[in-house]
Design an enzyme around this catalytic site. Structure first.
Site, mmCIF file in Angstrom:
data_model
loop_
_atom_site.group_PDB
_atom_site.id
_atom_site.type_symbol
_atom_site.label_atom_id
_atom_site.label_comp_id
_atom_site.label_asym_id
_atom_site.label_seq_id
_atom_site.Cartn_x
_atom_site.Cartn_y
_atom_site.Cartn_z
ATOM 1 N N GLY A 160 2.855 1.992 10.888
ATOM 2 C CA GLY A 160 3.819 3.092 10.782
ATOM 3 C C GLY A 160 4.537 3.407 12.075
ATOM 4 C CG HIS A 179 -5.675 1.766 5.373
ATOM 5 N ND1 HIS A 179 -5.212 2.670 6.306
ATOM 6 C CD2 HIS A 179 -4.676 0.886 5.160
ATOM 7 C CE1 HIS A 179 -3.965 2.340 6.640
ATOM 8 N NE2 HIS A 179 -3.623 1.263 5.949
ATOM 9 C CB SER A 185 5.652 -2.227 11.799
ATOM 10 O OG SER A 185 5.237 -0.913 12.145
ATOM 11 C CG ASN A 226 -1.707 1.210 1.425
ATOM 12 O OD1 ASN A 226 -1.756 2.067 0.528
ATOM 13 N ND2 ASN A 226 -2.361 1.338 2.574
ATOM 14 C CD GLU A 282 -3.240 -2.636 7.236
ATOM 15 O OE1 GLU A 282 -2.167 -2.879 6.673
ATOM 16 O OE2 GLU A 282 -3.861 -1.569 7.075
ATOM 17 C CD GLU A 294 -2.761 5.307 6.949
ATOM 18 O OE1 GLU A 294 -2.801 5.413 5.707
ATOM 19 O OE2 GLU A 294 -1.826 4.742 7.553
ATOM 20 C CE LYS A 332 -0.086 3.072 4.910
ATOM 21 N NZ LYS A 332 0.078 3.123 6.347
HETATM 22 P P1 13P Z 1 3.240 0.172 7.701
HETATM 23 O O1 13P Z 1 3.731 -1.091 7.031
HETATM 24 O O2 13P Z 1 3.973 1.390 7.250
HETATM 25 O O3 13P Z 1 3.159 0.018 9.181
HETATM 26 O O4 13P Z 1 1.731 0.395 7.180
HETATM 27 C C1 13P Z 1 0.833 -0.645 7.242
HETATM 28 C C2 13P Z 1 -0.370 -0.265 6.471
HETATM 29 O O5 13P Z 1 -1.103 0.612 6.857
HETATM 30 C C3 13P Z 1 -0.619 -0.971 5.203
HETATM 31 O O6 13P Z 1 -1.906 -0.696 4.725
#
Ligand code: 13P
Length: 252
Positions: A174, A96, A214, A9, A168, A98, A11
């Site tokens: 992150g 997601h 992560s 992803n 997740e 976010e 982002k």
């Molecule tokens: P990270 O791998 O940066 O922690 O992000 C995970 C994520 O949100 C994938 O959709």
């Protein structure tokens, strides 16, 4: 046996040129990854160009979001799942954390998006996961259960063939703080039991449940060793072709 899925992803990173460059660099690095499905999710504006460059390769393309409907209409700024399909995608990430956190997505909108995505012939990668407060309070199973039930509400057994769930935990995204393999396995098993109860054992056994939060080349093998972890949804470590390939090629 469930075929693992490793999805990146991206982002809100990379301009179109950089997206093409990363996708093209990734191609030879994962060309022999027959053990897994490989997916990348660039920003909307790069989807068509990236999909064109990956045509004929073993890398599939996903969007990171979609509208709740396929019918064209006066919905400024929205992108319908049919348009995502038209841009060369086979998959779409929905719900997601976010989007739930910063764009007010609810389980209800997630459910509508999932149905619209399936209606357009896309495979939906449906994200669920508890925040840190829920984990600390020990209510993570209940929180995730609600998200799964509401997000997949009304889906038939055959719809479920085109669903992938991504667990997740928000506190692991992150942050560099990965869920331990034990924590991931516990939740994945919980989700699979839940699906067995709602859609039957066969659907539950076939369902791919990805872990996200992560994931790095250094921890993918221990996560994949868990019985119910069927792949990964990778954020930060998917931005570099080399590190993403290191995750895809975890077996070798
Ligand atoms: P990270 O791998 O940066 O922690 O992000 C995970 C994520 O949100 C994938 O959709």
């Amino acid at each position: 046996m469930r075929k693992p899925v490793i999805a990146g992803n991206w982002k809100m990173y990379k301009l179109i040129g950089e997206s093409i460059e990363s996708a093209v660099s990734l191609k030879p690095l994962v060309a022999n990854a027959f053990h897994a499905e490989v997916i990348i999710a660039p920003v909307y504006t790069a989807l068509r160009s990236v999909a064109d460059r990956l045509d004929g390769s073993n890398i599939k393309v996903a969007a990171q979001n979609c509208s709740v409907q396929n019918e064209f209409g006066a919905l400024t700024g929205e992108i319908a799942p049919v348009m995502i399909k038209d841009a060369g995608c086979s998959h779409v990430i929905i719900g997601h954390s976010e989007r739930r956190q910063f764009f007010a997505e609810t389980d209800e909108t997630v459910n509508r998006k999932v149905k619209a995505a399936l209606g357009a012939g896309l495979i939906a990668i449906v994200c669920v996961g508890e925040d840190l407060a829920s984990r600390d309070a020990g209510t993570q199973n209940v929180v995730v259960e609600e998200q799964v039930i509401a997000g997949l509400n009304g889906l038939t057994v055959s719809d479920m063939e085109r669903i992938i769930i991504a667990y997740e935990p928000v506190w692991a995204i992150g942050t560099g703080r990965t869920a331990t393999p034990v924590q991931a396995q516990e939740m994945h098993a919980h989700i699979r039991h839940l699906i067995a109860a709602t859609h039957g054992n066969q659907v539950a056994e076939a369902l791919r449940i990805l872990y996200g939060g992560s994931v790095k080349p250094e921890n993918i093998a221990e996560l994949m060793a868990c019985e119910d972890v069927d792949g990964a949804l990778v954020g930060g470590a998917s931005l570099s072709a080399e590190s993403f390939a290191g995750i895809v090629n975890y077996t070798g």
